[in-house]
Design a protein around this motif. Sequence first.
Motif, PDB file in Angstrom:
ATOM      1  N   GLU A 154      10.888  27.815  42.448  1.00 15.65           N
ATOM      2  CA  GLU A 154      12.098  27.959  42.070  1.00 15.65           C
ATOM      3  C   GLU A 154      13.046  27.318  40.642  1.00 15.65           C
ATOM      4  OE1 GLU A 154      15.634  30.195  40.568  1.00 15.65           O
ATOM      5  OE2 GLU A 154      13.859  30.775  41.794  1.00 15.65           O
ATOM      6  N   PRO A 190      13.417  28.592  37.172  1.00 10.12           N
ATOM      7  CA  PRO A 190      14.388  28.447  37.900  1.00 10.12           C
ATOM      8  C   PRO A 190      15.074  31.179  37.385  1.00 10.12           C
ATOM      9  CG  PRO A 190      15.334  27.493  35.809  1.00 10.12           C
ATOM     10  CD  PRO A 190      13.360  27.323  36.254  1.00 10.12           C
ATOM     11  N   GLY A 191      14.996  31.950  38.404  1.00  8.60           N
ATOM     12  CA  GLY A 191      15.137  32.972  38.346  1.00  8.60           C
ATOM     13  C   GLY A 191      14.127  33.390  38.071  1.00  8.60           C
ATOM     14  N   SER A 209      19.403  26.894  42.152  1.00 10.48           N
ATOM     15  CA  SER A 209      18.924  28.335  42.986  1.00 10.48           C
ATOM     16  C   SER A 209      18.375  28.629  43.677  1.00 10.48           C
ATOM     17  CB  SER A 209      18.225  28.764  41.308  1.00 10.48           C
ATOM     18  OG  SER A 209      17.451  28.339  41.237  1.00 10.48           O
ATOM     19  N   GLU A 235      14.085  34.556  45.315  1.00  7.38           N
ATOM     20  CA  GLU A 235      14.287  35.757  46.152  1.00  7.38           C
ATOM     21  C   GLU A 235      13.764  36.274  47.217  1.00  7.38           C
ATOM     22  OE1 GLU A 235      16.685  39.743  43.970  1.00  7.38           O
ATOM     23  OE2 GLU A 235      14.603  39.924  44.321  1.00  7.38           O
TER      24      GLU A 235
END
Length: 345
Positions: free
Chosen positions: A94, A98-99, A169, A172
Amino acid sequence: MKLSVLDLVPVRKDQSSADALAATLSLAKVADELGFQRYWLAEHHNMPAVGSTNPPVLISLVASATERIRVGSGGVMLPNHAPLVVAEQFSLLEAAFPGRIDLGIGRAPGTDPVTSWALRHGAGGVSDDAVNRFPEYLDNIVSMMAPEGVGLMAGGRQHVLHATPAAASVAELWLLGSSDYSARLAAEKGLPYVFAHHFAGNGTDTKAMIELYRSTFQPSELLSEPKTFLTVNASVAETAEEADRRALPQLLTMLKLRTGQPLTAQPSIDEAEKTEIPEAHQGLIDTMRSRWIIGSAAYAKARLAGMAEEYGVDEVMVNPVGSAYEGTDPRTAPAREETLRLLAG
């Protein structure tokens, strides 16, 4: 409807592991260019036809070769690994992308009992009750990946543990499963959930598991309402006949798996068409074929839209299962790429 990709890194009889990886990277680039939502890589071990043994390594390769698509595990089989190792791996991924990183987690071993023992105990690793402690380990990963870390009591004092020093971050987290256990646990913990329709479910199973998840969902800090999608095997070509030919090698591989036959690398289409299917097994082949999406682009799109409506999802993850003809460049998977192109077109 959003489309995503599940990849087991299939290994054909004409391929080395390096060839299969090259074909996967090419497929991932196609998915990225076509606007697919996410690209997940499975965890299976000691299988001649499956090269996806290590999702974090594969995720790093795929994310490096693509620009925008989310990349994740479908999934990491948690009983095979220490929770801190998983948290560290996905925190680093991550941080690097990132994201774009998804951490899909499952409870199954993803292999045979001997290989499972080697994974869990060969290096003095995970304890015997790893499967029973799955919910606890799941919580540990969530806490360890959080920017604030987690406090552990040891020697009469608290030690703060971080999976990475300065997380900006978090990947998920998704819970994967093929039974009501995972549906209930995902709902209880307020996590996104995916039922393994592509290999475990008939329509009734899938609908029941998704409804169980939605009806018992408890909001959490990670998720305020249920979040799920559908997985399905697909072979799409210009004609239904060609799509069926391309799917046959994978159908025969799954038949071997379901009937306890010795597994081999995936046959070519030419070899598969010469294989005689015992009459006693034809029903199993027909049942699998009916659950997969095999046909032309128009048929496949209509079928996907119908399934998305039936199960109330706005995303479908496709496992492109087409094999190749003899003489195909071993570093490519043209049938798998065409499935994605026709679905996106």
